[in-house]
Design a protein around this motif. Structure first.
Motif, PDB file in Angstrom:
ATOM      1  N   THR A   5      11.924  -3.525   0.189  1.00 19.39           N
ATOM      2  CA  THR A   5      12.936  -3.212  -0.478  1.00 19.39           C
ATOM      3  C   THR A   5      12.545  -2.760  -1.848  1.00 19.39           C
ATOM      4  OG1 THR A   5      14.596  -3.791   0.967  1.00 19.39           O
ATOM      5  CG2 THR A   5      14.995  -3.645  -1.455  1.00 19.39           C
ATOM      6  N   VAL A   6      13.018  -1.561  -2.237  1.00 26.26           N
ATOM      7  CA  VAL A   6      12.317  -1.362  -3.967  1.00 26.26           C
ATOM      8  C   VAL A   6      13.911  -1.212  -4.397  1.00 26.26           C
ATOM      9  CG1 VAL A   6      11.038   0.199  -5.796  1.00 26.26           C
ATOM     10  CG2 VAL A   6      10.604  -0.604  -3.349  1.00 26.26           C
ATOM     11  N   LEU A   7      14.269  -2.173  -5.268  1.00 26.07           N
ATOM     12  CA  LEU A   7      15.692  -1.640  -5.881  1.00 26.07           C
ATOM     13  C   LEU A   7      15.170  -1.504  -7.246  1.00 26.07           C
ATOM     14  CD1 LEU A   7      17.016  -6.144  -5.606  1.00 26.07           C
ATOM     15  CD2 LEU A   7      17.799  -3.893  -3.701  1.00 26.07           C
ATOM     16  N   GLY A   8      15.418  -0.585  -7.590  1.00 26.64           N
ATOM     17  CA  GLY A   8      14.868   0.480  -8.730  1.00 26.64           C
ATOM     18  C   GLY A   8      14.316   1.608  -8.522  1.00 26.64           C
ATOM     19  N   SER A   9      14.128   2.067  -7.589  1.00 26.34           N
ATOM     20  CA  SER A   9      13.255   2.854  -7.752  1.00 26.34           C
ATOM     21  C   SER A   9      12.484   3.982  -7.662  1.00 26.34           C
ATOM     22  CB  SER A   9      13.099   3.012  -5.591  1.00 26.34           C
ATOM     23  OG  SER A   9      14.085   3.887  -5.252  1.00 26.34           O
ATOM     24  N   GLY A  14       9.698   1.334 -10.174  1.00 27.68           N
ATOM     25  CA  GLY A  14       9.942   1.636  -8.866  1.00 27.68           C
ATOM     26  C   GLY A  14       8.756   2.663  -8.880  1.00 27.68           C
ATOM     27  N   VAL A  15       8.415   3.383  -9.029  1.00 30.90           N
ATOM     28  CA  VAL A  15       7.469   4.830  -9.138  1.00 30.90           C
ATOM     29  C   VAL A  15       6.270   4.526  -9.114  1.00 30.90           C
ATOM     30  CG1 VAL A  15       6.714   7.106 -10.514  1.00 30.90           C
ATOM     31  CG2 VAL A  15       8.891   5.969  -9.724  1.00 30.90           C
ATOM     32  N   ASN A  16       5.674   3.316  -9.940  1.00 28.97           N
ATOM     33  CA  ASN A  16       4.507   2.552  -9.724  1.00 28.97           C
ATOM     34  C   ASN A  16       4.845   1.835  -8.462  1.00 28.97           C
ATOM     35  OD1 ASN A  16       3.042   3.499 -12.013  1.00 28.97           O
ATOM     36  ND2 ASN A  16       4.502   1.706 -13.345  1.00 28.97           N
ATOM     37  N   THR A  17       5.823   1.553  -7.731  1.00 28.30           N
ATOM     38  CA  THR A  17       5.841   0.236  -6.289  1.00 28.30           C
ATOM     39  C   THR A  17       5.596   0.955  -5.698  1.00 28.30           C
ATOM     40  OG1 THR A  17       7.039  -1.272  -7.831  1.00 28.30           O
ATOM     41  CG2 THR A  17       6.940  -1.511  -5.165  1.00 28.30           C
ATOM     42  N   LEU A  18       6.384   2.162  -5.480  1.00 30.11           N
ATOM     43  CA  LEU A  18       5.685   3.089  -3.897  1.00 30.11           C
ATOM     44  C   LEU A  18       5.011   4.246  -4.411  1.00 30.11           C
ATOM     45  CD1 LEU A  18       8.825   4.971  -4.203  1.00 30.11           C
ATOM     46  CD2 LEU A  18       8.514   3.800  -2.431  1.00 30.11           C
ATOM     47  N   ASP A  19       4.179   4.411  -5.626  1.00 33.01           N
ATOM     48  CA  ASP A  19       2.597   4.432  -6.131  1.00 33.01           C
ATOM     49  C   ASP A  19       1.503   3.799  -4.812  1.00 33.01           C
ATOM     50  OD1 ASP A  19       1.000   6.256  -7.553  1.00 33.01           O
ATOM     51  OD2 ASP A  19       0.169   4.522  -7.454  1.00 33.01           O
ATOM     52  N   VAL A  20       2.026   1.910  -5.160  1.00 30.88           N
ATOM     53  CA  VAL A  20       1.538   0.897  -4.469  1.00 30.88           C
ATOM     54  C   VAL A  20       1.172   0.918  -3.188  1.00 30.88           C
ATOM     55  CG1 VAL A  20       0.762  -0.909  -4.417  1.00 30.88           C
ATOM     56  CG2 VAL A  20       0.554  -0.493  -6.492  1.00 30.88           C
ATOM     57  N   ILE A  21       2.499   1.151  -2.954  1.00 32.65           N
ATOM     58  CA  ILE A  21       2.417   1.338  -1.170  1.00 32.65           C
ATOM     59  C   ILE A  21       1.903   2.667  -0.083  1.00 32.65           C
ATOM     60  CG2 ILE A  21       4.511   1.650   0.303  1.00 32.65           C
ATOM     61  CD1 ILE A  21       6.747  -0.094  -1.713  1.00 32.65           C
ATOM     62  N   ALA A  22       2.425   3.538  -1.121  1.00 31.74           N
ATOM     63  CA  ALA A  22       1.419   4.936  -0.705  1.00 31.74           C
ATOM     64  C   ALA A  22       0.213   4.798  -0.048  1.00 31.74           C
ATOM     65  CB  ALA A  22       1.540   6.155  -1.570  1.00 31.74           C
ATOM     66  N   GLN A  23      -1.046   3.318  -0.600  1.00 25.39           N
ATOM     67  CA  GLN A  23      -1.791   4.011  -1.471  1.00 25.39           C
ATOM     68  C   GLN A  23      -2.255   3.359   0.297  1.00 25.39           C
ATOM     69  OE1 GLN A  23      -4.008   3.003  -4.927  1.00 25.39           O
ATOM     70  NE2 GLN A  23      -2.276   3.012  -5.741  1.00 25.39           N
ATOM     71  N   HIS A  24      -1.425   2.328   0.277  1.00 24.64           N
ATOM     72  CA  HIS A  24      -1.208   1.270   1.102  1.00 24.64           C
ATOM     73  C   HIS A  24      -0.484   1.780   2.531  1.00 24.64           C
ATOM     74  CE1 HIS A  24      -4.197  -0.576  -1.097  1.00 24.64           C
ATOM     75  NE2 HIS A  24      -3.692  -0.587  -1.808  1.00 24.64           N
ATOM     76  N   PRO A  25      -0.430   2.448   3.493  1.00 27.45           N
ATOM     77  CA  PRO A  25       0.649   3.606   4.365  1.00 27.45           C
ATOM     78  C   PRO A  25       0.253   1.798   5.384  1.00 27.45           C
ATOM     79  CG  PRO A  25      -0.927   4.671   4.153  1.00 27.45           C
ATOM     80  CD  PRO A  25      -0.918   3.945   3.166  1.00 27.45           C
ATOM     81  N   GLU A  26      -0.922   1.683   5.840  1.00 23.66           N
ATOM     82  CA  GLU A  26      -1.314   1.088   7.304  1.00 23.66           C
ATOM     83  C   GLU A  26      -0.365  -0.339   6.686  1.00 23.66           C
ATOM     84  OE1 GLU A  26      -4.005  -0.045   4.236  1.00 23.66           O
ATOM     85  OE2 GLU A  26      -3.353   2.116   4.426  1.00 23.66           O
ATOM     86  N   GLN A  27      -0.620  -1.041   5.906  1.00 24.42           N
ATOM     87  CA  GLN A  27       0.214  -1.871   5.223  1.00 24.42           C
ATOM     88  C   GLN A  27       1.097  -2.597   4.852  1.00 24.42           C
ATOM     89  OE1 GLN A  27      -3.516  -3.132   3.315  1.00 24.42           O
ATOM     90  NE2 GLN A  27      -2.947  -5.465   3.482  1.00 24.42           N
ATOM     91  N   ARG A  29       5.694  -0.721   3.329  1.00 22.65           N
ATOM     92  CA  ARG A  29       6.162   0.152   4.397  1.00 22.65           C
ATOM     93  C   ARG A  29       7.909   0.149   3.617  1.00 22.65           C
ATOM     94  NH1 ARG A  29      10.688   1.976   8.122  1.00 22.65           N
ATOM     95  NH2 ARG A  29      11.151  -0.025   8.098  1.00 22.65           N
ATOM     96  N   ALA A  30       7.744   0.714   3.027  1.00 20.00           N
ATOM     97  CA  ALA A  30       9.683   0.792   2.080  1.00 20.00           C
ATOM     98  C   ALA A  30      10.493   1.157   3.179  1.00 20.00           C
ATOM     99  CB  ALA A  30       9.976   1.781   0.922  1.00 20.00           C
ATOM    100  N   VAL A  31      11.713  -0.173   3.037  1.00 20.84           N
ATOM    101  CA  VAL A  31      12.334  -0.420   4.713  1.00 20.84           C
ATOM    102  C   VAL A  31      13.526   0.020   3.795  1.00 20.84           C
ATOM    103  CG1 VAL A  31      11.078  -1.796   5.123  1.00 20.84           C
ATOM    104  CG2 VAL A  31      12.618  -2.461   3.619  1.00 20.84           C
ATOM    105  N   ALA A  32      13.601   0.371   2.105  1.00 22.00           N
ATOM    106  CA  ALA A  32      15.121   0.430   1.640  1.00 22.00           C
ATOM    107  C   ALA A  32      14.772   0.485  -0.223  1.00 22.00           C
ATOM    108  CB  ALA A  32      16.445  -0.521   1.423  1.00 22.00           C
ATOM    109  N   LEU A  33      15.236   1.946  -0.635  1.00 28.64           N
ATOM    110  CA  LEU A  33      14.892   2.418  -1.950  1.00 28.64           C
ATOM    111  C   LEU A  33      16.571   2.515  -2.373  1.00 28.64           C
ATOM    112  CD1 LEU A  33      12.273   5.869  -1.088  1.00 28.64           C
ATOM    113  CD2 LEU A  33      12.126   2.890  -1.752  1.00 28.64           C
TER     114      LEU A  33
END
Ligand code: NAD
Ligand code: MG
Length: 397
Positions: A5-9, A14-27, A29-33
């Motif tokens: 869950t990314v509070l303040g996405s 928040g944007v940097n966190t989603l960038d890191v998540i997107a680099q590892h899609p197999e591991q 997943r953002a469940v809430a933004l």
């Protein structure tokens, strides 16, 4: 699959966190933004990341987002307000909560995540500064893992002896002498103090090394950011303030250090890019790539260190006093700072009056033991009101 869950996405972290998540899609997943008011950006993030939930703090904004989500045919539940934030912080499919809301607004959902025993990736330092012992007790009581995202605290964590399950028991039995908390000194480190009276919000937000949200950028310019980080470090690592030395290091390459009793000093270095502590905390105790450019020491060439200047930066002195005082003093300091920074960003308060408002608020609102969350929230509310009255008096227009 690890759910986050990314509070303040929609913010900088928040944007940097989603960038890191997107680099590892197999591991991962953002469940809430979640976002405060920025419907457009949250909607774009929903299209890309397909979370289960999206929360807007603002009710009208939530309605707008709901319409866009429906029109786009996305299967995402839209929630609103503080209850929505708390709900997504404790979802069963959420393993980690990135606490990246700015300011006191992040306290309740971050605390809820700790109480639900989640791994809390803590960027929102204001939450810990306000609630200190209560927050740490919740972490320990509910078996949560607390991983610091603030680059300095993440560096200290990395330089500590083996941590036990994400808890910071290292100081007493780890042979540690002191923590060296580094800070760049911000954009006004060398500006003539006489000129600081007239600086604008844009000048204050032009940080030499980091791109960040506007509130933390102003905090860096006053060095209140380092003051808040001093208090944050006291709680995270269970150390008294006198064991933390602030070191001004203009290049922001060393992110902090730990000095041991045998004279060894361990430092963590890296490019000033928040994706490093984010990736570190998500993957800990493993490591994973962050997408950050490699540090080139030949380009860096030299590292400088200076003593902090308490006269130029009175916020450092105020924060240290508050750290020594304990109780609700830190919540009062934090609330007064939030109100004063907001007024400075609105151009109704001068830069040099930020520390004045905080000092006067600390003198007017008496601190007490932070025995419960209610007491902390009352101190926060009282300090906001008093700070506002000082701002009205000092108002520039
Ligand atoms: P930002 O202003 O860029 O983003 C803030 C986020 O919080 C946004 O998503 C916004 O929508 C949300 N938000 C704001 N007010 C809210 C409210 N009242 N209710 C709910 N949501 C709200 O800030 P940032 O730079 O990303 O910083 C976030 C936190 O991380 C701060 O506590 C900051 O001190 C800390 N931090 C940031 C950095 C950095 O490099 N940006 C580094 C270390 C620590
Ligand atoms: Mg920091």
């Amino acid at each position: 699959m690890t759910g986050i869950t990314v509070l303040g996405s929609t913010g900088s972290i928040g944007v940097n966190t989603l960038d890191v998540i997107a680099q590892h899609p197999e591991q991962y997943r953002a469940v809430a933004l979640t976002a405060n008011q920025n419907v457009e950006r949250l909607f774009e993030q929903c299209v890309v990341h397909r979370p289960d939930y999206a929360v807007m703090s603002d009710v009208a904004a939530a309605e707008q987002l709901q319409q866009k989500i429906q029109k786009a045919g996305l299967n995402i539940e839209v929630l609103a307000g503080a209850t929505g934030l708390e709900k997504v912080a404790v979802l069963p499919q959420c393993d980690q909560v990135m606490a990246a809301i700015v300011g006191a607004a992040g306290l309740l959902p971050t605390l809820a995540a700790a109480q639900a025993g989640k791994r809390v990736l803590l960027a929102n330092k204001e939450a810990l500064v306000m609630s200190g012992r209560l927050f740490m007790d919740a972490v320990h009581e509910h078996g949560a893992e607390l991983l610091p995202i603030d680059s300095e605290h993440n560096a200290i964590f990395q330089c500590m002896p083996e941590s036990k399950g994400g808890r910071f028991n290292g100081f007493e039995d780890g042979g540690i002498e002191q923590i060296l908390l580094t800070g760049s000194g911000g954009p006004f480190r060398t500006v003539d103090p006489a000129e600081l009276v007239n600086v604008t919000p844009d000048q204050a937000c032009a940080h030499p090394n980091w791109v960040m949200g506007r509130k933390i950028s102003v905090d860096s310019a006053t060095m209140m950011n380092k003051g808040l980080e001093l208090i944050e470090a006291c709680w995270l690592f269970a150390v008294p303030p006198e064991k933390i030395q602030i070191v001004v290091h203009p290049q922001s390459i060393i992110h902090s250090m730990v000095e041991y009793i045998d004279g060894s000093v361990l430092a963590q270095m890296g490019s000033p890019d928040m994706r490093i502590p984010i990736a570190h905390s998500m993957a800990w105790p493993q490591r994973m790539s962050s997408g950050v450019e490699r540090l080139n020491l030949f380009d860096v060439a030299r590292l400088d260190f200076e003593r902090p200047d308490d006269v130029r930066f009175p916020c450092l002195r105020l924060a240290r006093t508050v750290a020594e005082q304990g109780g609700t003093a830190a919540a009062i300091l934090n609330a007064a700072n939030e109100i004063a920074v907001e007024a400075f960003l609105d151009e109704t308060l001068g830069f040099m009056d930020i520390s004045r408002v905080i000092e006067e608020t600390l003198a007017d609102v008496s601190a007490q033991a932070a025995a419960s969350l209610e007491i902390v929230l009352q101190a926060d509310a009282a300090a906001r009101e008093v700070a506002q009255s000082h701002i009205v008096r000092l108002k520039i227009k």
